[in-house]
Design a protein around this motif. Sequence first.
Motif, PDB file in Angstrom:
ATOM      1  N   GLU A 283     -19.732  -7.229-117.321  1.00 54.51           N
ATOM      2  CA  GLU A 283     -20.579  -8.405-116.029  1.00 54.51           C
ATOM      3  C   GLU A 283     -22.292  -8.297-116.885  1.00 54.51           C
ATOM      4  O   GLU A 283     -22.791  -7.753-116.809  1.00 54.51           O
ATOM      5  CB  GLU A 283     -20.661  -7.348-114.419  1.00 54.51           C
ATOM      6  N   LYS A 284     -21.933  -9.191-117.268  1.00 52.04           N
ATOM      7  CA  LYS A 284     -23.394 -10.309-117.541  1.00 52.04           C
ATOM      8  C   LYS A 284     -24.353 -11.620-116.949  1.00 52.04           C
ATOM      9  O   LYS A 284     -24.967 -11.355-117.599  1.00 52.04           O
ATOM     10  CB  LYS A 284     -22.497 -10.932-118.939  1.00 52.04           C
ATOM     11  N   THR A 285     -23.348 -11.447-115.689  1.00 56.36           N
ATOM     12  CA  THR A 285     -24.310 -12.556-114.812  1.00 56.36           C
ATOM     13  C   THR A 285     -25.305 -11.482-113.722  1.00 56.36           C
ATOM     14  O   THR A 285     -24.822 -10.567-112.672  1.00 56.36           O
ATOM     15  CB  THR A 285     -23.077 -13.462-114.269  1.00 56.36           C
ATOM     16  N   PRO A 286     -26.206 -11.825-113.587  1.00 53.35           N
ATOM     17  CA  PRO A 286     -27.085 -11.186-112.295  1.00 53.35           C
ATOM     18  C   PRO A 286     -26.284 -11.644-111.258  1.00 53.35           C
ATOM     19  O   PRO A 286     -25.895 -12.509-110.381  1.00 53.35           O
ATOM     20  CB  PRO A 286     -28.637 -11.500-112.547  1.00 53.35           C
ATOM     21  N   GLY A 287     -26.232 -10.655-110.328  1.00 53.41           N
ATOM     22  CA  GLY A 287     -26.249 -10.571-108.734  1.00 53.41           C
ATOM     23  C   GLY A 287     -25.586  -9.313-108.468  1.00 53.41           C
ATOM     24  O   GLY A 287     -25.599  -8.033-108.792  1.00 53.41           O
TER      25      GLY A 287
ATOM     26  N   ARG B 193     -24.655   0.468-116.582  1.00 50.86           N
ATOM     27  CA  ARG B 193     -26.396  -0.232-117.964  1.00 50.86           C
ATOM     28  C   ARG B 193     -26.293  -0.272-118.587  1.00 50.86           C
ATOM     29  O   ARG B 193     -26.493   0.815-119.433  1.00 50.86           O
ATOM     30  CB  ARG B 193     -27.027  -0.543-116.137  1.00 50.86           C
ATOM     31  N   VAL B 194     -26.173  -1.470-119.796  1.00 54.49           N
ATOM     32  CA  VAL B 194     -27.198  -1.545-120.860  1.00 54.49           C
ATOM     33  C   VAL B 194     -28.159  -2.939-121.238  1.00 54.49           C
ATOM     34  O   VAL B 194     -27.596  -4.561-120.408  1.00 54.49           O
ATOM     35  CB  VAL B 194     -25.570  -2.422-122.193  1.00 54.49           C
ATOM     36  N   SER B 195     -29.149  -2.847-122.068  1.00 49.43           N
ATOM     37  CA  SER B 195     -29.967  -4.033-121.485  1.00 49.43           C
ATOM     38  C   SER B 195     -29.733  -5.160-122.597  1.00 49.43           C
ATOM     39  O   SER B 195     -29.144  -4.936-123.055  1.00 49.43           O
ATOM     40  CB  SER B 195     -31.599  -3.200-122.123  1.00 49.43           C
ATOM     41  N   ALA B 196     -29.714  -6.200-122.329  1.00 51.80           N
ATOM     42  CA  ALA B 196     -29.900  -7.981-123.104  1.00 51.80           C
ATOM     43  C   ALA B 196     -30.913  -8.329-123.273  1.00 51.80           C
ATOM     44  O   ALA B 196     -31.074  -8.783-123.899  1.00 51.80           O
ATOM     45  CB  ALA B 196     -28.488  -8.681-122.055  1.00 51.80           C
ATOM     46  N   ALA B 197     -32.044  -7.431-122.904  1.00 52.61           N
ATOM     47  CA  ALA B 197     -33.019  -8.218-123.704  1.00 52.61           C
ATOM     48  C   ALA B 197     -33.377  -7.830-124.435  1.00 52.61           C
ATOM     49  O   ALA B 197     -33.021  -7.018-125.606  1.00 52.61           O
ATOM     50  CB  ALA B 197     -34.431  -7.413-122.587  1.00 52.61           C
TER      51      ALA B 197
ATOM     52  N   THR C 211     -25.741  -3.529-108.313  1.00 61.54           N
ATOM     53  CA  THR C 211     -26.055  -5.274-108.788  1.00 61.54           C
ATOM     54  C   THR C 211     -26.897  -4.851-109.875  1.00 61.54           C
ATOM     55  O   THR C 211     -26.420  -4.060-110.741  1.00 61.54           O
ATOM     56  CB  THR C 211     -27.300  -4.515-108.374  1.00 61.54           C
ATOM     57  N   VAL C 212     -25.885  -6.323-110.703  1.00 59.06           N
ATOM     58  CA  VAL C 212     -26.779  -6.500-111.941  1.00 59.06           C
ATOM     59  C   VAL C 212     -28.053  -7.388-112.052  1.00 59.06           C
ATOM     60  O   VAL C 212     -27.925  -8.176-111.701  1.00 59.06           O
ATOM     61  CB  VAL C 212     -25.560  -7.322-112.549  1.00 59.06           C
ATOM     62  N   ASN C 213     -29.156  -6.611-112.201  1.00 55.37           N
ATOM     63  CA  ASN C 213     -30.241  -7.424-113.213  1.00 55.37           C
ATOM     64  C   ASN C 213     -30.175  -8.234-114.215  1.00 55.37           C
ATOM     65  O   ASN C 213     -29.209  -8.511-114.587  1.00 55.37           O
ATOM     66  CB  ASN C 213     -31.147  -6.025-113.151  1.00 55.37           C
TER      67      ASN C 213
END
Length: 296
Positions: free
Chosen positions: A46-50, A63-67, A27-29
């Motif tokens: 992957e940049k879109t959640p799901g 995983r890398v934070s995009a916030a 999953t991607v948050n």
Amino acid sequence: MKKRIFRTVLVLAVVAAVLLLSGSLYTVNQKQYAAVRQFGRIVRVEKTPGLKMKLPFIQSVQRVSAATILYDIPASDVITKDKKSMIADTYVLWRVTDPVKYIQTLNAIDARANERIEAAVYNAAKGVISSMTQDEVIEARGQKLTGLITSGANTDMGGYGIEILQAEIKALDLPDDNKEAVYERMISERQNIAASYKAEGDAKAQKIRNETDRKVTVMKAQAQKEAAVTEAAGEAEYMKILSQAYDTEDKAQFYNYTRSLDALREAMKGGSKTILLDKDSEIAKILYGAALQDGN
């Protein structure tokens, strides 16, 4: 025996299918990048959640934070163009814009990113402030100084896949040893500016008063002129009416008679009742005529 073997094989097949399926899904948050690596190499991001799929056992996910991340940079000394020391306390808002570069250069470790950001912001702040005098730095505090430092810091961060959204000086102070002298000079300068504004205001006020007095004088003169014209016109009209009212000899004599009586009445007011008259005056003629009538 065959049934038992069949059941065992079926259970193992189910377990293998579950393991295979679990190894294929991830999953991607929200506000997150997922870098899919195959044999250590990044094959996609992957940049879109799901819910996503990958090759089990062959591909892994990093995983890398995009916030947007807030980093409070420790306070540091900077020197202005006129060789004045100042203490800048800065905070930074930053985010990852290119996860591939971020992983390749910093291995997606935020602590390493903060080190690079701290160095970039310090160099940018040093460069900007060293090009200004202390007064110019104080005057530029706010959006102008923030924009200059942010722009300067970003020139070094693109190679790491990072964008600095805002590098703002939250506190810009003076060293304790010269703070009092600078404050006194600033107060003196503000007082001089205030005195200049006051003198300019007084000059404008005097100019307005002078202009108002001039207008009042002109208006009064104009009003007096108009009043004199009106009075002269009224006097002329009065004389015209009188001349029309006493245009015969009888009317003129009657007019002189009433005017003489009015004058005599005014003269008799007060304590003294003695009047010296010329024998040819109208009043003397009136009194002489009255005496003759009494003698008859």
